[in-house]
Design a protein around this motif. Structure first.
Motif, short mmCIF file in Angstrom:
data_model
loop_
_atom_site.label_atom_id
_atom_site.label_comp_id
_atom_site.label_asym_id
_atom_site.label_seq_id
_atom_site.Cartn_x
_atom_site.Cartn_y
_atom_site.Cartn_z
N GLN A 1 -4.88 2.86 11.99
CA GLN A 1 -3.56 3.22 11.43
C GLN A 1 -2.47 2.26 11.89
N ASP A 2 -2.57 1.77 13.13
CA ASP A 2 -1.53 0.86 13.63
C ASP A 2 -1.50 -0.42 12.79
N LYS A 3 -2.70 -0.93 12.53
CA LYS A 3 -2.77 -2.18 11.76
C LYS A 3 -2.28 -1.96 10.32
N ALA A 4 -2.68 -0.84 9.74
CA ALA A 4 -2.25 -0.55 8.36
C ALA A 4 -0.73 -0.38 8.31
N TYR A 5 -0.18 0.27 9.33
CA TYR A 5 1.28 0.48 9.37
C TYR A 5 2.00 -0.87 9.50
N GLU A 6 1.48 -1.72 10.39
CA GLU A 6 2.09 -3.05 10.55
C GLU A 6 2.10 -3.81 9.22
N GLY A 7 1.02 -3.67 8.47
CA GLY A 7 0.93 -4.35 7.18
C GLY A 7 1.98 -3.84 6.20
N LEU A 8 2.16 -2.52 6.19
CA LEU A 8 3.18 -1.92 5.31
C LEU A 8 4.57 -2.43 5.70
N VAL A 9 4.86 -2.42 6.99
CA VAL A 9 6.17 -2.87 7.45
C VAL A 9 6.36 -4.36 7.13
N ALA A 10 5.31 -5.14 7.31
CA ALA A 10 5.42 -6.58 7.02
C ALA A 10 5.77 -6.81 5.55
N ASP A 11 5.13 -6.04 4.66
CA ASP A 11 5.43 -6.18 3.22
C ASP A 11 6.86 -5.76 2.92
N LEU A 12 7.27 -4.64 3.52
CA LEU A 12 8.65 -4.16 3.26
C LEU A 12 9.67 -5.12 3.86
N THR A 13 9.29 -5.81 4.92
CA THR A 13 10.19 -6.79 5.52
C THR A 13 10.43 -7.97 4.56
N VAL A 14 9.40 -8.31 3.79
CA VAL A 14 9.58 -9.36 2.77
C VAL A 14 10.66 -8.92 1.78
N ILE B 1 0.84 -1.20 0.00
CA ILE B 1 0.00 0.00 0.00
C ILE B 1 0.88 1.26 0.00
N HIS B 2 0.28 2.37 -0.40
CA HIS B 2 0.99 3.64 -0.33
C HIS B 2 0.98 4.12 1.12
N PRO B 3 2.06 4.75 1.58
CA PRO B 3 2.05 5.22 2.98
C PRO B 3 0.91 6.18 3.28
N SER B 4 0.42 6.91 2.29
CA SER B 4 -0.72 7.81 2.57
C SER B 4 -1.98 7.02 2.92
N ALA B 5 -2.06 5.76 2.46
CA ALA B 5 -3.20 4.92 2.82
C ALA B 5 -3.16 4.57 4.31
N VAL B 6 -1.95 4.49 4.85
CA VAL B 6 -1.83 4.25 6.30
C VAL B 6 -2.38 5.46 7.05
N LEU B 7 -2.02 6.66 6.57
CA LEU B 7 -2.48 7.89 7.24
C LEU B 7 -3.99 8.06 7.17
N ARG B 8 -4.61 7.48 6.12
CA ARG B 8 -6.07 7.61 5.96
C ARG B 8 -6.84 6.47 6.63
N ALA B 9 -6.14 5.42 7.05
CA ALA B 9 -6.81 4.21 7.54
C ALA B 9 -7.52 4.45 8.87
N ASP B 10 -8.64 3.75 9.08
CA ASP B 10 -9.33 3.83 10.38
C ASP B 10 -8.43 3.28 11.47
#
Ligand code: SF4
Length: 234
Positions: free
Chosen positions: A214-227, A203-212
């Motif tokens: 945000q913690d969960k969306a951020y974790e998802g972004l980090v998990a993908d980048l960790t791959v 996801i785009h980081p701005s989607a994290v900022l818009r998410a209901d």
């Protein structure tokens, strides 16, 4: 390639064929009139980072702050992305950052400039810059941030929500792989077939900022980048 229109003749004619480096491309992109977005934006916001970066991150378009500063990912979404990159264990020095569309698209509401998602015509018009950047880069991992970047590189049928976090072959997964099969070998402009690399969408980081949540969306972004980080280390 998709169609181009009178309103958006495309960036190709603004790309000097003898531009060997990203810096030369950046200078030329400052005068791009490939679509109407240059008219209202402050300036072209080109990619930045080392040409030998192992990772290329592709976002959507510059935001308000990026438009004013002339640099990608320097606004709130960029700050969040940098934190996510750190938390994922990616080395920022190994990253080249760019966007699918190089001018800020917005609508004015009063004095506020409100982000507008680029249309397909803008993505198509600006794609030659992305192709030109890739021809001067040699990444091991390409990370697509959000739907606009996915459309630019992977085509309209790719769904980030369905395939995020998955390592795909690059450039084989591109919509037009032939646009990305040559990479630079030396600074004299010699080219060769691209060695196998991989692509990962998230996801785009701005989607994290818009998410209901945000913690969960951020974790998802980090998990993908960790791959991506593990693939680099592996
Ligand atoms: S958005 Fe891209 S194609 Fe359109 S004017 Fe800017 S650099 Fe050129």
């Amino acid at each position: 390639m998709a169609e181009q229109t009178d309103n958006a003749p495309g960036a190709q004619r603004f790309i000097p064929p003898d531009a060997d480096t990203i810096d030369e491309l950046r200078t030329a992109a400052g005068g791009c009139r490939g679509c109407e977005l240059y008219r209202d934006a402050t300036q072209t916001v080109f990619g930045r980072g080392d040409e030998s970066a192992r990772v290329v991150l592709v976002g959507e378009q510059p935001g308000d702050m990026e438009d004013q500063k002339g640099l990608p990912f320097v606004g709130p979404a960029g700050r969040l992305l940098r934190k996510a990159v750190d938390d994922a264990g990616l080395d920022p020095a190994q990253i080249y950052l760019t966007n699918a569309v190089k001018h800020f698209r917005f609508e004015l509401r009063g004095k506020r400039r409100i982000h507008q998602t680029p249309d397909r015509v803008h993505i198509t018009a600006c794609r030659p810059w992305l192709v030109a950047e890739f021809a001067r880069l040699d990444p091991e991992i390409v990370v697509v941030l959000g739907a606009t970047a996915a459309k630019a590189l992977l085509g309209p049928s790719f769904r980030v929500t369905r395939q995020r976090g998955e390592l795909l072959p690059w450039p084989a997964s591109a919509q037009h792989p032939e646009d990305f099969t040559q990479v630079p070998v030396d600074s004299a402009g010699k080219r060769a077939d691209a060695p196998p690399a991989r692509l990962l969408a998230t996801i785009h980081p701005s989607a994290v900022l818009r998410a209901d949540d945000q913690d969960k969306a951020y974790e998802g972004l980090v998990a993908d980048l960790t791959v991506a980080a593990r693939a680099l280390a592996g």
